[in-house]
Design a protein around this motif. Structure first.
Motif, short mmCIF file in Angstrom:
data_model
loop_
_atom_site.label_atom_id
_atom_site.label_comp_id
_atom_site.label_asym_id
_atom_site.label_seq_id
_atom_site.Cartn_x
_atom_site.Cartn_y
_atom_site.Cartn_z
N LYS A 1 0.86 -1.18 0.00
CA LYS A 1 0.00 0.00 0.00
C LYS A 1 0.91 1.24 0.00
O LYS A 1 1.97 1.23 0.64
N PRO A 2 0.53 2.30 -0.71
CA PRO A 2 1.37 3.50 -0.74
C PRO A 2 1.54 4.13 0.65
O PRO A 2 0.63 4.08 1.48
N PHE A 3 2.71 4.68 0.87
CA PHE A 3 2.98 5.41 2.10
C PHE A 3 2.24 6.75 2.07
O PHE A 3 1.90 7.24 0.99
N ALA A 4 2.04 7.34 3.22
CA ALA A 4 1.42 8.66 3.29
C ALA A 4 2.23 9.64 2.45
O ALA A 4 3.46 9.66 2.53
N GLY A 5 1.55 10.40 1.62
CA GLY A 5 2.21 11.40 0.78
C GLY A 5 2.67 10.90 -0.57
O GLY A 5 3.07 11.70 -1.41
N GLU A 6 2.63 9.59 -0.80
CA GLU A 6 3.05 9.07 -2.10
C GLU A 6 2.00 9.30 -3.19
O GLU A 6 2.35 9.53 -4.34
N LEU A 7 0.75 9.20 -2.81
CA LEU A 7 -0.33 9.42 -3.77
C LEU A 7 -0.65 10.91 -3.85
O LEU A 7 -0.56 11.61 -2.86
N PRO A 8 -1.08 11.36 -5.01
CA PRO A 8 -1.51 12.76 -5.10
C PRO A 8 -2.78 12.98 -4.27
O PRO A 8 -3.49 12.03 -3.95
N ASP A 9 -3.05 14.23 -3.94
CA ASP A 9 -4.26 14.56 -3.19
C ASP A 9 -5.49 13.99 -3.88
O ASP A 9 -5.59 14.02 -5.11
N ASN A 10 -6.42 13.51 -3.08
CA ASN A 10 -7.71 12.99 -3.55
C ASN A 10 -7.61 11.76 -4.45
O ASN A 10 -8.56 11.46 -5.16
N ALA A 11 -6.50 11.07 -4.44
CA ALA A 11 -6.38 9.83 -5.21
C ALA A 11 -6.88 8.66 -4.36
O ALA A 11 -6.83 8.71 -3.14
N SER A 12 -7.38 7.64 -5.03
CA SER A 12 -7.84 6.43 -4.36
C SER A 12 -6.84 5.31 -4.60
O SER A 12 -6.13 5.30 -5.60
N PHE A 13 -6.83 4.35 -3.69
CA PHE A 13 -5.97 3.18 -3.85
C PHE A 13 -6.83 1.93 -3.73
O PHE A 13 -7.66 1.81 -2.82
N ILE A 14 -6.63 0.98 -4.66
CA ILE A 14 -7.31 -0.30 -4.63
C ILE A 14 -6.24 -1.39 -4.72
O ILE A 14 -5.41 -1.37 -5.62
N HIS A 15 -6.29 -2.32 -3.78
CA HIS A 15 -5.32 -3.41 -3.76
C HIS A 15 -5.77 -4.50 -4.73
O HIS A 15 -6.95 -4.84 -4.79
N LYS A 16 -4.82 -5.02 -5.53
CA LYS A 16 -5.11 -6.15 -6.42
C LYS A 16 -5.04 -7.44 -5.63
O LYS A 16 -4.21 -7.53 -4.70
N PRO A 17 -5.81 -8.43 -5.94
CA PRO A 17 -6.76 -8.42 -7.04
C PRO A 17 -8.00 -7.60 -6.66
O PRO A 17 -8.55 -7.77 -5.58
N TRP A 18 -8.37 -6.69 -7.54
CA TRP A 18 -9.51 -5.83 -7.26
C TRP A 18 -10.81 -6.57 -7.52
O TRP A 18 -10.86 -7.52 -8.29
#
Length: 121
Positions: A92-109
């Motif tokens: 999972k991305p660390f805090a601050g790695e994703l741009p603001d307001n981005a979502s993360f979904i772990h595979k397999p989705w």
């Protein structure tokens, strides 16, 4: 390339079957889907028609010098209106790695995860 409407998503994944499945799910939910196999190809599409896209769904691990995190942050800087969804089978991305307001979904989705994420656009 001519994007037909402003309900378009760009799906970026180096695995063709994963990319096609995601694009099909997007189409089934009323959106247009474009596909790219890597970050460079995605940026080429966005440079030609970035204003027509409302969403980007990108895998993290892809070949080349730009991974999905780099792509997501680049897209946020150039096209701030595009909703970003990052998927990965890795960590999972660390805090601050994703741009603001981005979502993360772990595979397999699961399809319902993607439908919820694209519906938030």
């Amino acid at each position: 390339m001519q994007v037909q409407n402003t309900k378009s998503f760009l799906v970026v994944d180096d695995e063709p079957l994963v990319r096609m499945d995601m694009a099909e799910l997007i189409r089934e939910n009323g959106y247009e889907a474009w596909e790219a196999a890597n970050a460079s190809e995605a940026l080429g599409i966005l440079e030609r028609a970035g204003d027509a896209f409302i969403g980007l769904i990108t895998d993290v691990n892809m070949p080349g010098t730009r991974n999905g995190m780099v792509l997501a942050n680049h897209v946020r800087a150039i096209w701030p209106h595009i909703r970003i969804i990052v998927v990965s089978a890795g960590r999972k991305p660390f805090a601050g790695e994703l741009p603001d307001n981005a979502s993360f979904i772990h595979k397999p989705w699961r399809p319902e995860q993607v439908v919820t994420a694209i519906g938030a656009v």
